[in-house]
Motif scaffolding. Sequence first.
Motif, PDB file in Angstrom:
ATOM      1  N   LYS A  46      27.500  42.418  54.410  1.00  0.00           N
ATOM      2  CA  LYS A  46      28.776  42.339  53.573  1.00  0.00           C
ATOM      3  C   LYS A  46      29.645  41.133  54.124  1.00  0.00           C
ATOM      4  N   SER A  47      29.653  40.132  53.564  1.00  0.00           N
ATOM      5  CA  SER A  47      30.383  38.896  54.220  1.00  0.00           C
ATOM      6  C   SER A  47      31.753  38.807  53.363  1.00  0.00           C
ATOM      7  N   ILE A  48      32.451  37.816  53.901  1.00  0.00           N
ATOM      8  CA  ILE A  48      33.796  37.391  53.388  1.00  0.00           C
ATOM      9  C   ILE A  48      33.572  37.091  51.785  1.00  0.00           C
ATOM     10  N   ASP A  49      32.770  36.311  51.573  1.00  0.00           N
ATOM     11  CA  ASP A  49      32.568  36.083  50.153  1.00  0.00           C
ATOM     12  C   ASP A  49      31.416  36.745  49.461  1.00  0.00           C
ATOM     13  N   ALA A  50      31.400  37.871  49.663  1.00  0.00           N
ATOM     14  CA  ALA A  50      30.354  38.900  48.963  1.00  0.00           C
ATOM     15  C   ALA A  50      30.889  39.289  47.421  1.00  0.00           C
ATOM     16  N   GLU A  51      30.079  39.526  46.589  1.00  0.00           N
ATOM     17  CA  GLU A  51      30.636  39.694  45.282  1.00  0.00           C
ATOM     18  C   GLU A  51      31.709  40.865  44.993  1.00  0.00           C
ATOM     19  N   ALA A  52      32.654  40.573  44.228  1.00  0.00           N
ATOM     20  CA  ALA A  52      33.852  41.428  43.886  1.00  0.00           C
ATOM     21  C   ALA A  52      33.397  42.630  43.419  1.00  0.00           C
ATOM     22  N   GLN A  53      33.926  43.545  43.881  1.00  0.00           N
ATOM     23  CA  GLN A  53      33.585  44.869  43.644  1.00  0.00           C
ATOM     24  C   GLN A  53      34.730  45.706  42.652  1.00  0.00           C
ATOM     25  N   ILE A  54      35.711  45.413  43.000  1.00  0.00           N
ATOM     26  CA  ILE A  54      37.169  46.021  42.330  1.00  0.00           C
ATOM     27  C   ILE A  54      37.929  44.760  41.714  1.00  0.00           C
ATOM     28  N   SER A  55      38.767  45.232  40.915  1.00  0.00           N
ATOM     29  CA  SER A  55      39.881  44.176  40.149  1.00  0.00           C
ATOM     30  C   SER A  55      40.534  43.330  41.309  1.00  0.00           C
ATOM     31  N   PHE A  56      41.396  42.295  40.898  1.00  0.00           N
ATOM     32  CA  PHE A  56      41.833  41.325  41.760  1.00  0.00           C
ATOM     33  C   PHE A  56      42.839  42.133  42.403  1.00  0.00           C
ATOM     34  N   LEU A  57      43.958  42.568  41.946  1.00  0.00           N
ATOM     35  CA  LEU A  57      45.168  42.963  42.531  1.00  0.00           C
ATOM     36  C   LEU A  57      44.980  44.086  43.534  1.00  0.00           C
ATOM     37  N   PRO A  58      44.142  45.165  43.351  1.00  0.00           N
ATOM     38  CA  PRO A  58      43.661  46.229  44.326  1.00  0.00           C
ATOM     39  C   PRO A  58      43.197  45.395  45.485  1.00  0.00           C
ATOM     40  N   ALA A  59      42.314  44.519  45.187  1.00  0.00           N
ATOM     41  CA  ALA A  59      41.767  43.997  46.247  1.00  0.00           C
ATOM     42  C   ALA A  59      42.405  43.216  47.163  1.00  0.00           C
ATOM     43  N   LEU A  60      43.431  42.564  46.440  1.00  0.00           N
ATOM     44  CA  LEU A  60      44.432  41.564  47.096  1.00  0.00           C
ATOM     45  C   LEU A  60      45.115  42.318  48.231  1.00  0.00           C
ATOM     46  N   LEU A  61      45.522  43.264  47.457  1.00  0.00           N
ATOM     47  CA  LEU A  61      46.538  44.432  48.351  1.00  0.00           C
ATOM     48  C   LEU A  61      45.890  44.988  49.475  1.00  0.00           C
ATOM     49  N   LEU A  62      44.453  45.371  49.252  1.00  0.00           N
ATOM     50  CA  LEU A  62      43.882  45.967  50.494  1.00  0.00           C
ATOM     51  C   LEU A  62      43.463  45.025  51.424  1.00  0.00           C
ATOM     52  N   THR A 206      39.183  34.409  48.268  1.00  0.00           N
ATOM     53  CA  THR A 206      38.960  35.282  49.405  1.00  0.00           C
ATOM     54  C   THR A 206      39.209  34.930  50.670  1.00  0.00           C
ATOM     55  N   HIS A 207      38.514  33.569  50.759  1.00  0.00           N
ATOM     56  CA  HIS A 207      38.413  32.857  52.278  1.00  0.00           C
ATOM     57  C   HIS A 207      39.739  32.260  52.452  1.00  0.00           C
ATOM     58  N   LEU A 208      40.530  31.809  51.401  1.00  0.00           N
ATOM     59  CA  LEU A 208      41.686  31.319  51.469  1.00  0.00           C
ATOM     60  C   LEU A 208      42.747  32.313  51.865  1.00  0.00           C
ATOM     61  N   LEU A 209      42.606  33.424  51.270  1.00  0.00           N
ATOM     62  CA  LEU A 209      43.622  34.340  51.806  1.00  0.00           C
ATOM     63  C   LEU A 209      43.351  34.733  53.052  1.00  0.00           C
ATOM     64  N   PHE A 210      42.199  35.001  53.710  1.00  0.00           N
ATOM     65  CA  PHE A 210      42.035  35.216  54.871  1.00  0.00           C
ATOM     66  C   PHE A 210      42.488  34.147  55.886  1.00  0.00           C
ATOM     67  N   ALA A 211      42.152  32.933  55.593  1.00  0.00           N
ATOM     68  CA  ALA A 211      42.344  31.786  56.243  1.00  0.00           C
ATOM     69  C   ALA A 211      44.083  31.681  56.349  1.00  0.00           C
ATOM     70  N   ILE A 212      44.667  31.737  55.328  1.00  0.00           N
ATOM     71  CA  ILE A 212      46.326  31.717  55.359  1.00  0.00           C
ATOM     72  C   ILE A 212      46.995  32.930  56.196  1.00  0.00           C
ATOM     73  N   ILE A 213      46.376  33.897  55.922  1.00  0.00           N
ATOM     74  CA  ILE A 213      47.226  35.176  56.742  1.00  0.00           C
ATOM     75  C   ILE A 213      46.837  35.188  58.247  1.00  0.00           C
ATOM     76  N   THR A 214      45.730  34.750  58.518  1.00  0.00           N
ATOM     77  CA  THR A 214      45.422  34.470  59.987  1.00  0.00           C
ATOM     78  C   THR A 214      45.934  33.386  60.539  1.00  0.00           C
ATOM     79  N   THR A 215      46.468  32.294  59.797  1.00  0.00           N
ATOM     80  CA  THR A 215      46.671  31.260  60.373  1.00  0.00           C
ATOM     81  C   THR A 215      48.418  31.642  60.714  1.00  0.00           C
ATOM     82  N   LEU A 216      49.029  32.170  59.666  1.00  0.00           N
ATOM     83  CA  LEU A 216      50.534  32.707  59.882  1.00  0.00           C
ATOM     84  C   LEU A 216      50.450  33.482  61.150  1.00  0.00           C
ATOM     85  N   TYR A 217      49.676  34.372  61.111  1.00  0.00           N
ATOM     86  CA  TYR A 217      49.366  35.526  62.476  1.00  0.00           C
ATOM     87  C   TYR A 217      49.508  34.594  63.660  1.00  0.00           C
ATOM     88  N   ILE A 218      48.654  33.756  63.776  1.00  0.00           N
ATOM     89  CA  ILE A 218      48.514  32.766  64.929  1.00  0.00           C
ATOM     90  C   ILE A 218      49.649  31.927  65.277  1.00  0.00           C
TER      91      ILE A 218
END
Length: 256
Positions: A46-62, A206-218
């Motif tokens: 299961k990678s960062i760009d696997a197939e979406a399993q749930i709807s967008f908003l719950p996935a974004l929040l999780l 998905t990858h963009l969300l990951f990159a943005i949040i990790t960059t802000l954290y850094i």
Amino acid sequence: MQTQPTVNSFNLGRIFVFLYGVISYIIFLITFLYALGFVGNILVPKSIDAEAQISFLPALLLDTLLLGIFALQHSVMARKEFKAWWTKLIPQPIERSTYVLFSSLALLLIFWQWQPLGGVIWNIEQLWGQIILLSLFGLGWLIVLVSTFLINHFDLFGLRQVYLYLQGKNYTHLEFKTPAFYNYVRHPLYVGWLLAFWMTPKMTVTHLLFAIITTLYILIAIQFEEKDLVEIHGETYENYRRKVPMLIPFFGKKAS
């Protein structure tokens, strides 16, 4: 006549501390390798760009929550105030190993519960473009790994601490030094992570969300980290900070 030491509870305690540090390090290595596959979509179930399993908003929040848990753990456990309290509950020699272990567990939680969002921001189809971006992706991971060895890999991940304790020696802080990459940027580790997170031929939502949040954290984490370094090394680090750029080589560097 000097008697040979016997294996008593005290010695067994040292052995236990050492084994704890080694096991924590092994878990880190496994997590590091899985992280490479997770971000790069390489040989993991299961990678960062696997197939979406749930709807967008719950996935974004999780996903945001998962990254927030990691950021909170990684920052809070690194603060000296927390360490002072924490080492009243656990032995001092395993403080770093425990930090490494909890960081690995937080990442494993992300890998396990991550929910892809779907959608594509860009997709580079030209072979030369893919080669360049994948090369920079690999370079990022290489920079991360090499940077840890430049500043003492085994101290950073807690092995030096537990080894010294096993030998009955007191821990000594490493002297401040700026080898290789550290002559060009103050945080080559973070430069490596940024390359690893942003350099991809196919940037999904998905990858963009990951990159943005990790960059802000850094960017936030650097502020806390440098405050601690100034407290430890004083004017030596202040001079280093004035002369060497934070993340971009030669950008804003002042003459000696």
